[in-house]
Design an enzyme around this catalytic site. Structure first.
Site, PDB file in Angstrom:
ATOM      1  N   GLU A 115      21.764  46.406  41.883  1.00  0.00           N
ATOM      2  CA  GLU A 115      22.359  45.248  41.206  1.00  0.00           C
ATOM      3  C   GLU A 115      23.868  45.243  41.385  1.00  0.00           C
ATOM      4  OE1 GLU A 115      21.365  45.539  37.075  1.00  0.00           O
ATOM      5  OE2 GLU A 115      19.215  45.484  37.476  1.00  0.00           O
ATOM      6  N   LYS A 117      27.539  45.305  39.817  1.00  0.00           N
ATOM      7  CA  LYS A 117      28.170  45.726  38.569  1.00  0.00           C
ATOM      8  C   LYS A 117      29.243  44.698  38.236  1.00  0.00           C
ATOM      9  CE  LYS A 117      29.871  49.827  36.210  1.00  0.00           C
ATOM     10  NZ  LYS A 117      31.020  49.297  35.493  1.00  0.00           N
ATOM     11  N   ASP A 119      32.217  42.908  36.403  1.00  0.00           N
ATOM     12  CA  ASP A 119      33.398  43.451  35.747  1.00  0.00           C
ATOM     13  C   ASP A 119      33.843  42.505  34.644  1.00  0.00           C
ATOM     14  OD1 ASP A 119      35.283  45.310  35.282  1.00  0.00           O
ATOM     15  OD2 ASP A 119      36.585  44.743  36.950  1.00  0.00           O
ATOM     16  N   TYR A 228      21.184  41.903  32.619  1.00  0.00           N
ATOM     17  CA  TYR A 228      20.672  42.978  33.463  1.00  0.00           C
ATOM     18  C   TYR A 228      19.807  44.003  32.739  1.00  0.00           C
ATOM     19  CZ  TYR A 228      25.214  44.674  31.740  1.00  0.00           C
ATOM     20  OH  TYR A 228      26.294  44.992  30.967  1.00  0.00           O
ATOM     21  N   LYS A 315      30.998  52.873  42.339  1.00  0.00           N
ATOM     22  CA  LYS A 315      32.232  52.094  42.205  1.00  0.00           C
ATOM     23  C   LYS A 315      32.844  51.801  43.568  1.00  0.00           C
ATOM     24  CE  LYS A 315      33.879  52.312  37.992  1.00  0.00           C
ATOM     25  NZ  LYS A 315      34.500  51.716  37.043  1.00  0.00           N
ATOM     26  N   CYS A 409      73.793  38.058  35.688  1.00  0.00           N
ATOM     27  CA  CYS A 409      72.804  37.085  36.141  1.00  0.00           C
ATOM     28  C   CYS A 409      72.966  36.824  37.642  1.00  0.00           C
ATOM     29  CB  CYS A 409      72.972  35.782  35.370  1.00  0.00           C
ATOM     30  SG  CYS A 409      71.894  34.473  35.975  1.00  0.00           S
ATOM     31  N   CYS A 412      74.237  32.958  37.860  1.00  0.00           N
ATOM     32  CA  CYS A 412      75.512  32.455  37.334  1.00  0.00           C
ATOM     33  C   CYS A 412      76.523  33.556  37.065  1.00  0.00           C
ATOM     34  CB  CYS A 412      75.274  31.629  36.068  1.00  0.00           C
ATOM     35  SG  CYS A 412      74.735  32.622  34.666  1.00  0.00           S
ATOM     36  N   CYS A 427      69.590  36.276  30.559  1.00  0.00           N
ATOM     37  CA  CYS A 427      70.884  35.648  30.816  1.00  0.00           C
ATOM     38  C   CYS A 427      71.166  34.689  29.672  1.00  0.00           C
ATOM     39  CB  CYS A 427      70.849  34.885  32.149  1.00  0.00           C
ATOM     40  SG  CYS A 427      72.265  33.767  32.333  1.00  0.00           S
ATOM     41  N   CYS A 433      73.536  27.947  33.449  1.00  0.00           N
ATOM     42  CA  CYS A 433      72.835  28.706  34.469  1.00  0.00           C
ATOM     43  C   CYS A 433      71.795  27.803  35.139  1.00  0.00           C
ATOM     44  CB  CYS A 433      72.181  29.922  33.801  1.00  0.00           C
ATOM     45  SG  CYS A 433      71.295  30.980  34.945  1.00  0.00           S
TER      46      CYS A 433
HETATM   47  S1  IVH Z   1      23.122  48.708  32.931  1.00  0.00           S
HETATM   48  C1  IVH Z   1      21.853  51.864  29.831  1.00  0.00           C
HETATM   49  N1  IVH Z   1      23.726  46.981  34.806  1.00  0.00           N
HETATM   50  O1  IVH Z   1      28.882  48.569  33.200  1.00  0.00           O
HETATM   51  C2  IVH Z   1      22.368  51.080  30.985  1.00  0.00           C
HETATM   52  N2  IVH Z   1      25.455  47.716  33.362  1.00  0.00           N
HETATM   53  O2  IVH Z   1      29.824  51.297  33.176  1.00  0.00           O
HETATM   54  C3  IVH Z   1      23.142  49.910  30.559  1.00  0.00           C
HETATM   55  N3  IVH Z   1      27.639  46.639  33.775  1.00  0.00           N
HETATM   56  O3  IVH Z   1      28.447  49.075  29.748  1.00  0.00           O
HETATM   57  C4  IVH Z   1      24.006  49.315  31.581  1.00  0.00           C
HETATM   58  N4  IVH Z   1      26.971  45.353  35.432  1.00  0.00           N
HETATM   59  O4  IVH Z   1      28.963  46.690  30.574  1.00  0.00           O
HETATM   60  C5  IVH Z   1      24.187  47.720  33.776  1.00  0.00           C
HETATM   61  N5  IVH Z   1      24.106  45.399  36.480  1.00  0.00           N
HETATM   62  C6  IVH Z   1      24.555  46.135  35.457  1.00  0.00           C
HETATM   63  C7  IVH Z   1      25.908  46.074  35.033  1.00  0.00           C
HETATM   64  C8  IVH Z   1      26.329  46.899  33.977  1.00  0.00           C
HETATM   65  C9  IVH Z   1      27.999  45.693  34.664  1.00  0.00           C
HETATM   66  C10 IVH Z   1      28.568  47.255  32.807  1.00  0.00           C
HETATM   67  C11 IVH Z   1      28.046  47.362  31.404  1.00  0.00           C
HETATM   68  C12 IVH Z   1      28.059  48.846  31.081  1.00  0.00           C
HETATM   69  C13 IVH Z   1      29.069  49.343  32.046  1.00  0.00           C
HETATM   70  C14 IVH Z   1      28.840  50.809  32.345  1.00  0.00           C
END
Ligand code: IVH
Length: 672
Positions: A115, A117, A119, A228, A315, A409, A412, A427, A433
């Site tokens: 999946e 991740k 942000d 998710y 990551k 500045c 000026c 300034c 200015c």
């Molecule tokens: S699963 C027990 N799936 O990443 C497992 N987390 O670093 C629960 N996050 O707190 C998390 N995408 O906020 C899961 N596809 C994904 C995710 C995901 C982002 C975040 C989530 C979690 C944090 C952990």
């Protein structure tokens, strides 16, 4: 068909279109038809209040937040994920799972789901009988903040599931609240325009927005959510992947990135593909997540104290480049703040060429210890704004000197000043200015301020340099003959500008106040002040204490307003604006319903109310001549208390002998 039937039909129809639009990206009707359905539902609900439902789509944008957030314990703790940073580590994890489950290495007898991740900031939603009952933030993992009212504004989140669906009677679904790149950039552009601090990345923006007490503003910012993780005692399937497909079929946004991976090669390929492709997604991501698909295998693998053994995050490497500092330039903004900017040898980073990066202020330069012509690390992680994160000391030229912040500045030559406790050098030459003057003129013209048609930033500088507009009041004596002579102008564009200036006489006082460029007085504060005081004359006559009594106005804003009006030049500008016919007071209709029943009494609001929202009570206090304050002191006249008033506030009010009234008593005071 009875009204109740029609209301039901409309709600499910609107939810279906929400889903087609926000989740599936395949709308069936246009905005106008959608609005028509919404309107019809609103009218029916107004005529039949007994049919109202807090989860009706008409309530997605409400202002009924209880203020502060109630903390609620999670039914199942929200854990985090172990991190890995390389393909090798992910493969090790797969192997560990295989071994723990008694499988020989090599073949993937443990199917994995890959999946994205996301942000953003994590969220847990509880549904009962197909209805959203609660939304909690992660908090400390054990308990989170109840942000249901804000979450309800996110249109891709279903509030009521389609009746008759195969969803469990009770379930929890977890996901990530995100601010898509487009909405993030729009928000930051607005903030830059208002000289408000920018959000460093969409994650901070999403988390900050979700915790706002101003629900309509949350709705406006355009949050989205991806899901998710499904939890329930009655899950539809025995594996994660199928459960998520079910959730998708119930209307939740489940990313298309989710893939069932049945071999280690498939895992490798997934990483290789998304390492590059993630840049084309509409939302920020900081990695991938791998999960063991079978729930039985998940159960066998179990959890460590902090995270599941059956899932791992991979990551993405934050992208970083090393490049030579050419020089630091110092730029003066509309309010006189001097910002240092690193001008770099152009370098390619996350697909764009970076030539400049803000160094923000003198402290940041000193903390990084930057010397002239240093080699600097520039990072762009998940963030679009490049950031200087360090210096390569080995590459420093032996004779190079520390970068010094300018003392005068750059425009000026005036000596810069710094307020105690502030990071910014300023300034002080507001009146002489050039970039500050032009900045204020540009601000005045801007869309959120006077919105002068036909004038852009380039014209402002030109009008100033031609000696036609030396300050904002000069716009109102501009003539077509003056403008049409300028470079690139003609009769028609000059007429357009003069017409636009005339039209600005209709701009309401709250925007005029914002257009003046009083430091710290942004769009929202201007509106609050204008509504609270009604006219510029009243504002000018107020003491700093009186100004501070206005909701959300702190001492530095009050001092800044006093300083602004204390200056003769500003007062002269105001008089000229008045003569020109600019709105310097609120129009009658905006001020209707104003009384002085509360005659300057100071109120502190605490707790949760049932008859009006907190914001409505604040507005009622102001409309009836009272003042709002955030904390209880000797000067507090009443505490307006709802349910769950904080114990600390209660104790303080009792100690100081401040009367505590409930909402009925308050409404009686104002004759409601
Ligand atoms: S699963 C027990 N799936 O990443 C497992 N987390 O670093 C629960 N996050 O707190 C998390 N995408 O906020 C899961 N596809 C994904 C995710 C995901 C982002 C975040 C989530 C979690 C944090 C952990």
């Amino acid at each position: 068909m009875t009204p109740a039937d029609r209301v039901r039909e409309l709600r499910s129809e609107i939810e279906r279109h929400n889903r087609l639009y926000y989740v599936d990206n395949s709308p069936e009707i246009d905005d106008r038809e959608y609005d028509r359905l919404m309107k019809e539902l609103e009218v029916l609900e107004r005529e039949h209040p007994e049919l109202d439902d807090p989860l009706s789509p008409t309530h997605r944008v409400g202002s009924d937040l209880s203020g502060g957030f109630t903390q609620v314990v999670h039914e199942r703790p929200m854990l985090s994920l172990g991190n890995t940073y390389s393909l090798g580590e992910v493969n090790d994890w797969v192997e560990r799972c295989n071994e723990a489950l008694g499988n020989a290495g090599g073949l993937l007898s443990v199917p994995i789901v890959g999946e994205m991740k996301f942000d953003g900031t994590s969220i847990s939603l509880i549904y009962e009988g197909g209805r959203l009952v609660r939304a909690l933030t992660r908090g400390d993992g054990v308990k989170g903040d109840d942000v249901t009212a804000n979450v309800k504004t996110i249109r891709s989140i279903p509030l009521v599931l389609e009746p008759g669906g195969d969803w469990p009677e009770r379930f929890e679904i977890r996901g990530e609240i995100v601010l898509p790149w487009a909405a993030f950039e729009r928000l930051n552009a607005e903030r830059a325009f208002n000289e408000e601090p920018l959000f460093a990345n969409p994650r901070n923006a999403a988390a900050g927005t979700l915790k706002m007490l101003n629900t309509p503003e949350v709705a406006r910012r355009g949050l989205d959510a991806y899901f998710y993780y499904l939890l329930s005692d009655q899950l539809p399937a025995d594996n994660h992947y199928d459960n998520m497909l079910k959730a998708r079929s119930w209307g939740f946004k489940v990313s298309e990135v989710m893939t069932l991976l049945e071999s280690t090669d498939a895992v490798d390929e997934f990483i290789g593909y998304w390492d590059k492709e993630r840049r084309n997604l509409p939302v920020a991501t900081d990695g991938l997540v791998f999960k063991v698909n079978s729930l039985r295998q998940q159960l066998n693998l179990g959890f460590t104290a902090k995270s599941p053994r059956w899932a791992i995050a991979y990551k993405f490497a934050a992208e970083r480049a090393l490049t030579r500092l050419r020089f630091v330039s110092f730029e003066v903004g509309r309010t006189g703040v001097v910002t240092p900017v690193a001008n770099l040898e152009p370098v390619l980073l996350s697909g764009t060429v970076v030539k400049r990066a803000s160094l923000h202020n003198a402290d940041i330069i000193r903390n990084l210890g930057i010397h002239e012509e240093d080699m600097l690390y520039v990072e762009k992680g998940g963030e679009i704004i490049p950031k200087i994160t360090g210096v390569d000391l080995d590459a420093r030229r032996p004779d190079s000197r520390e970068v010094e912040f300018v003392k005068t500045c750059p425009s000026c030559g005036t000596e810069l000043v710094r307020e105690p406790g502030e990071a910014a050098w300023i300034c002080p030459n507001k009146w002489g200015c050039r970039p500050q003057i032009i900045g204020r003129i540009e601000h005045f013209v801007g869309r959120h301020a006077m919105d002068l048609d036909g004038i852009g930033d380039e014209n402002c500088a030109m009008l100033y340099d031609a000696g036609l507009v030396g300050n904002i009041a000069d716009f109102y004596r501009l003539r077509v003959e003056d403008i049409e002579r300028l470079d690139g102008m003609g009769y028609r564009s000059a007429v357009k500008i003069v017409d636009g200036i005339k039209a600005s006489l209709g701009v309401p006082f709250e925007r005029v106040l914002y257009a003046l460029s009083i430091p710290y007085v942004g769009e929202t504060i201007s509106r609050k002040i204008a509504r609270a005081v009604g006219s510029i004359d009243r504002l000018m006559a107020m003491s700093p204490e009186e100004i501070q009594a206005i909701d959300d106005v702190g001492p530095s804003i009050a001092a800044s307003i006093k300083e602004y009006f204390g200056h003769e030049g500003n007062r002269a500008i105001i008089e000229r604006l008045r003569e020109a016919g600019v709105q310097l007071s609120m129009a009658e209709q905006d001020m209707s319903g104003l009384t002085d029943l509360l005659g300057g009494k100071t109120f502190v609001i605490s707790g949760v109310f049932s008859r009006h929202s907190r914001d409505e009570y604040k507005a009622l206090i102001e409309k009836n001549g009272g003042k709002n304050s955030g904390s209880i002191s000797k000067k507090t006249d009443y505490v307006l208390a709802g349910e769950n008033m904080g114990p600390a506030k209660l104790e303080k009010a009792q100690k100081l002998g401040v009367p505590i009234i409930d909402e009925n008593e308050f409404l009686a005071m104002i004759g409601e």
